[in-house]
Design a protein around this motif. Structure first.
Motif, short mmCIF file in Angstrom:
data_model
loop_
_atom_site.label_atom_id
_atom_site.label_comp_id
_atom_site.label_asym_id
_atom_site.label_seq_id
_atom_site.Cartn_x
_atom_site.Cartn_y
_atom_site.Cartn_z
N TRP A 159 0.84 -1.21 0.00
CA TRP A 159 0.00 0.00 0.00
C TRP A 159 0.88 1.26 0.00
CZ3 TRP A 159 -5.39 1.03 0.36
CH2 TRP A 159 -5.72 2.34 0.71
N ASP A 160 1.94 1.21 0.79
CA ASP A 160 2.80 2.39 0.96
C ASP A 160 3.52 2.79 -0.32
OD1 ASP A 160 2.06 2.54 3.60
OD2 ASP A 160 3.78 1.40 4.34
N ILE A 161 3.67 1.87 -1.27
CA ILE A 161 4.43 2.20 -2.49
C ILE A 161 3.53 2.42 -3.70
CG2 ILE A 161 6.46 0.93 -1.69
CD1 ILE A 161 5.69 -1.34 -3.57
N GLN A 162 2.21 2.43 -3.48
CA GLN A 162 1.29 2.66 -4.60
C GLN A 162 1.30 4.12 -5.01
OE1 GLN A 162 -0.16 0.06 -6.20
NE2 GLN A 162 1.00 -1.15 -4.69
N SER A 198 -7.12 5.81 -6.12
CA SER A 198 -8.13 5.81 -5.04
C SER A 198 -7.82 4.67 -4.09
CB SER A 198 -9.52 5.64 -5.64
OG SER A 198 -9.67 4.32 -6.17
N PRO A 199 -8.39 4.69 -2.86
CA PRO A 199 -8.15 3.60 -1.92
C PRO A 199 -8.52 2.23 -2.48
CG PRO A 199 -9.09 5.48 -0.77
CD PRO A 199 -9.13 5.81 -2.23
N THR A 200 -9.64 2.15 -3.23
CA THR A 200 -10.05 0.87 -3.81
C THR A 200 -9.05 0.43 -4.87
OG1 THR A 200 -12.38 1.38 -3.43
CG2 THR A 200 -11.88 -0.35 -5.03
N GLU A 201 -8.58 1.36 -5.68
CA GLU A 201 -7.59 1.02 -6.71
C GLU A 201 -6.28 0.56 -6.07
OE1 GLU A 201 -8.89 3.99 -10.38
OE2 GLU A 201 -7.65 4.77 -8.74
N ALA A 235 -4.52 -3.11 -6.55
CA ALA A 235 -3.13 -3.26 -6.96
C ALA A 235 -2.33 -4.10 -5.96
CB ALA A 235 -2.49 -1.89 -7.12
N CYS A 236 -2.61 -3.90 -4.68
CA CYS A 236 -1.92 -4.68 -3.64
C CYS A 236 -2.25 -6.17 -3.76
CB CYS A 236 -2.31 -4.19 -2.25
SG CYS A 236 -1.71 -2.54 -1.84
N PRO A 289 -11.76 -5.08 -12.47
CA PRO A 289 -11.44 -4.17 -13.58
C PRO A 289 -12.09 -4.66 -14.88
CG PRO A 289 -9.47 -4.74 -12.32
CD PRO A 289 -10.55 -5.65 -11.87
N ARG A 290 -12.38 -3.77 -15.75
CA ARG A 290 -13.01 -4.12 -17.03
C ARG A 290 -12.12 -5.09 -17.81
NH1 ARG A 290 -16.93 -1.83 -20.24
NH2 ARG A 290 -16.70 -2.14 -22.49
N GLY A 291 -12.71 -6.21 -18.24
CA GLY A 291 -11.99 -7.21 -19.01
C GLY A 291 -10.95 -7.98 -18.22
N TYR A 292 -11.05 -7.97 -16.90
CA TYR A 292 -10.01 -8.57 -16.05
C TYR A 292 -9.80 -10.05 -16.34
CZ TYR A 292 -7.53 -10.15 -11.86
OH TYR A 292 -6.62 -10.72 -11.00
N PHE A 293 -10.88 -10.81 -16.45
CA PHE A 293 -10.74 -12.25 -16.60
C PHE A 293 -10.49 -12.69 -18.05
CE2 PHE A 293 -12.65 -12.38 -12.34
CZ PHE A 293 -11.85 -13.34 -11.75
#
Length: 466
Positions: free
Chosen positions: A25-28, A33-36, A40-41, A446-450
């Motif tokens: 989280w600290d390196i994002q 946004s918090p959700t994003e 990513a984490c 995320p859109r198209g993730y799978f």
């Protein structure tokens, strides 16, 4: 804010995993946004990092049953050593619970009940030692499928079906279809598409004694139907798949558990459940990323997702099988029992409670018919006599809309339940919040993730659909 696990000395594997997320989280990027950031984490953490289930708290006889259920070549000396190692070193012995394909339906129910799990992978006893995981495992047996089988047997016995029950030597092909659906955990197999949509009829107290004492029930095995049916869906992750993928499958795609396979060994390495994820979150109390998210009120996250008149419930005077029928029809794992003509709940029936119909059929003898209320009364009396701890004895677990996500997670984890009912100031039902609901608010897809992730994961049988 509560003390962080960082300052607590030795911490649980789940808390250490939470710290890993904290470091990520600290390196994002700050503009996320918090959700994003959480997405990513979790995308950066492989599922192989998730702590495996352990045998902690089990005694030697339990270890012996699990090991035999897993079909491992361990003798009593091995078991003694494993039990000694766990006690002396305080290191949990990791043993995955698996069920053999030649296990009977009755034995499968006992194994699931004994180890307090909703499902378990099934190993094909005829698979060669060097088989790939897709050939080694037939699928997963679960209480949801067993409930389908019970419903089908009850409808075969119904006067409106005008036929003889299979355990009284009725039609063999139809009964095998029902068993297949039960063992395979399929909600809508085409072979039993004629399972009535009408309300369940009253079931006499003697019905389940007759069923469970029959040779049909005793002799029915998973192997009996393995030649014609394959579990659907049976989707497994590889160890290098991400945490985010796992969380999305457990939430958006309504999977209650996700197997993680070791391709090199051709075996399941771990099974991650919704409950295990909630426990991990509960162990992250004190970490900043969790506290930011957990401080939100449930209403801020849009929970519960339904209106009061959309809550699926069963009247106390309705047949208990109607509760399981509604669970099957709506694809849910539990349902509240409400007082006649009202909105106040008197109890909850979950999908795992189907075990009480098969393992303790004698407790319903005094009832002319097994209503939802009679079922609750009989099971509670039985649990008290057996001195067995159960959420059924704790009354309804409820909450208010203004409670925080953190409070909800701690409640779900401490009581070990799958859902909490939201009530108003008068105790009337306003909604329900499940483990899946909580997990679905932690991350987003995320859109198209799978992409083509689901294509060709496992061929679907012609006689089933998801």
């Amino acid at each position: 804010m509560e003390d962080s696990p960082r300052s607590g000395g030795l911490s649980s594997p789940e808390a250490k995993l939470g710290m890993r997320v904290e470091d990520l989280w600290d390196i994002q990027e700050p503009q996320l946004s918090p959700t994003e950031k959480l997405n990513a984490c979790f995308e950066s953490v492989p599922v192989s990092a998730f702590p495996p289930a352990s045998s902690e708290g089990m005694d030697l006889p339990e270890l012996d049953k699990i090991t035999r259920a897993k079909f491992l070549p361990l003798n009593q000396d091995h078991l003694n050593f494993l039990n000694w190692l766990r006690i002396q070193s305080e290191i949990p012995v990791v043993l995955l619970i698996e069920i053999k394909s030649d296990c009977s339906l009755a034995e499968a129910v006992q194994i699931l009940t004994k180890h307090k799990i909703l499902s378990a992978p099934v190993v094909d006893v005829e698979a060669p030692e060097d088989a790939s995981w897709i050939d080694r495992y037939i699928g997963i047996v679960e209480f949801a499928g067993i409930a389908v089988w019970i419903l089908y047997q009850s409808e075969l016995a119904s006067p409106r079906k005008n036929c003889v029950t299979q355990f009284s030597n009725g039609d063999k092909e139809e009964a095998i279809s029902a068993v297949a659906a039960a063992a395979n955990g399929m909600n809508s197999p085409r072979k039993i598409k004629n399972l009535g949509l009408e309300p369940a009829e009253p079931t006499p107290g003697s019905f389940f004694e007759a069923l469970t004492s029959s040779e049909f029930y005793k002799n029915t095995t998973v192997q009996d139907i393995s030649g014609s049916f394959r579990w659907a869906p049976f989707l497994a992750l590889q160890k290098n798949n991400s945490f985010l993928t796992m969380l999305l499958l457990l939430s958006n795609y309504k999977m209650k558990s996700v197997p993680v396979v070791d391709l090199g060994e051709g075996k399941i390495d771990n099974i991650i459940t919704q409950s295990a994820v909630i426990h991990m979150l509960a162990e992250c109390v004190g970490l900043s990323w969790f506290e930011r998210w957990g401080a939100k009120q449930m209403s801020e996250l849009g929970l519960p997702t339904m209106k009061p008149d959309q809550v699926i419930k069963v009247d106390e005077d309705e047949p208990v099988l109607q509760a399981f029928k509604l669970m099957r029809k709506k694809g849910i794992g539990g349902i509240p029992v409400v007082e006649h003509g009202g909105r106040k709940a008197i109890g909850n029936i979950s999908i795992r409670d189907v075990r009480f119909l098969l393992m303790t059929p004698e407790i319903y003898r005094e009832f002319r018919s097994i209503t939802a209320k009679n079922f609750l009364v009989a099971v509670r009396k039985y649990l008290e006599q057996q001195h067995e701890a159960s959420p059924m004895l704790s009354g309804m677990i409820t909450c208010r809309r203004d409670q925080t996500v953190k409070e909800m997670i701690l409640k779900l984890d401490s009581v070990k339940i799958q859902r909490v009912y939201v009530v108003d100031e008068d105790g009337n039902l306003e909604g329900v919040i499940t483990l899946r609901d909580i997990i679905s608010k932690l991350v987003h897809e995320p859109r198209g993730y799978f992409g083509d992730f689901f294509d060709g994961v496992l061929p679907m049988p012609q006689n089933s659909r998801v």
